[in-house]
Write a protein that holds these residues in place. Structure first.
Motif, PDB file in Angstrom:
ATOM      1  N   PHE B  34       0.842  -1.194   0.000  1.00  0.00           N
ATOM      2  CA  PHE B  34       0.000   0.000   0.000  1.00  0.00           C
ATOM      3  C   PHE B  34       0.879   1.247   0.000  1.00  0.00           C
ATOM      4  N   TYR B  36       0.641   5.432   0.648  1.00  0.00           N
ATOM      5  CA  TYR B  36      -0.147   6.511   1.219  1.00  0.00           C
ATOM      6  C   TYR B  36       0.626   7.817   1.079  1.00  0.00           C
ATOM      7  N   PRO B  44      -2.671   9.618   7.071  1.00  0.00           N
ATOM      8  CA  PRO B  44      -2.293   9.131   5.742  1.00  0.00           C
ATOM      9  C   PRO B  44      -3.504   9.021   4.819  1.00  0.00           C
ATOM     10  N   PHE B  46      -4.914   7.332   1.371  1.00  0.00           N
ATOM     11  CA  PHE B  46      -4.664   6.174   0.518  1.00  0.00           C
ATOM     12  C   PHE B  46      -4.425   6.582  -0.932  1.00  0.00           C
TER      13      PHE B  46
END
Lengths: 115, 111
Positions: B34, B36, B44, B46
């Motif tokens: 992931f 961020y 954070p 996304f």
């Protein structure tokens, strides 16, 4: 739609006091996570909830830290007898936790300062 | 031991100067990686999820790629508003509850 919300946004407390931090996850998200972020550091995992259960509490730094989740929604992180080293930003994230994605969505955080 | 390492720690670019951020990981099995973006004083935000080697995702000036040991976030012709800290996280395939975060790369784009 509404994102993850946290309150308060800032909390200043005196050493030895108890504090409660609140997290409202995205509606329908079954998974909820608490993290701690210290200045210049990565996110430190604290606890994970699936529904109202906490199958992973391994990140809680001491028994002064506890958390609960009710109704599969709101979660509260409690820190008892706060110490100066508890000063940090506490972040909450929620996730739909489906078969195809575990993407976490974060709230704005609570900045805790222990004097 | 470190599960996720991001480099560089900080990066200063001129507007329009393309570059890449690196995220290397050592988990035995990867369920997802992931990216961020985090602005000062905020949580954070996304950006991307990548699941398998060879996968690529794009959003405006950002492109994320994934190999078996690392991910790159390519920034093409950055603008000052791209200035932020970029965080990488990996999810352990053997323990879905575990997400390991890197310390981030702080990007500063000068006009």
């Amino acid at each position: 739609g509404a994102g993850v919300s946290q309150s308060p946004s800032n909390k200043v407390t005196e050493k030895g006091k108890d504090v409660e931090l609140r997290c409202d996850p995205i509606s329908g998200h079954t998974a909820l996570y608490w993290y701690r972020q210290s200045l210049g550091q990565g996110l430190e995992f604290l606890i994970y909830f699936q529904g109202n259960s906490a199958p992973d509490k391994s990140g809680l730094p001491s028994d002064r830290f506890s958390a609960e989740r009710t109704g599969g929604s709101v979660s509260t992180l409690t820190i008892q007898r706060t110490q100066q080293e508890d000063s940090a930003v506490y972040l909450c994230a929620s996730s739909l936790r489906s078969a195809s994605t575990d993407t976490q969505y974060f709230g704005p955080g609570t900045r805790l300062t222990v004097l | 031991e470190d599960q996720v390492t991001q480099s560089p720690e900080a990066l200063r670019l001129q507007e329009g100067e393309s570059s890449s951020l690196n995220c290397s990981y050592t988990v035995s099995g990867l369920r997802g990686l992931f990216w961020y973006r985090q602005d000062p004083g905020k949580g954070p935000e996304f950006l991307f999820t990548l699941y398998s080697a060879g996968e690529e995702k794009e959003k405006e000036r950002l492109k994320a790629t994934l190999t078996k040991k690392e991910s790159f976030l390519h920034i093409t012709a950055p603008k000052p508003e791209d200035s932020a800290t970029y965080l990488c996280a990996v999810q352990d395939r053997d323990n879905f509850n575990k997400f390991y975060f890197g310390s981030g790369t702080k990007l500063n784009v000068k006009p």
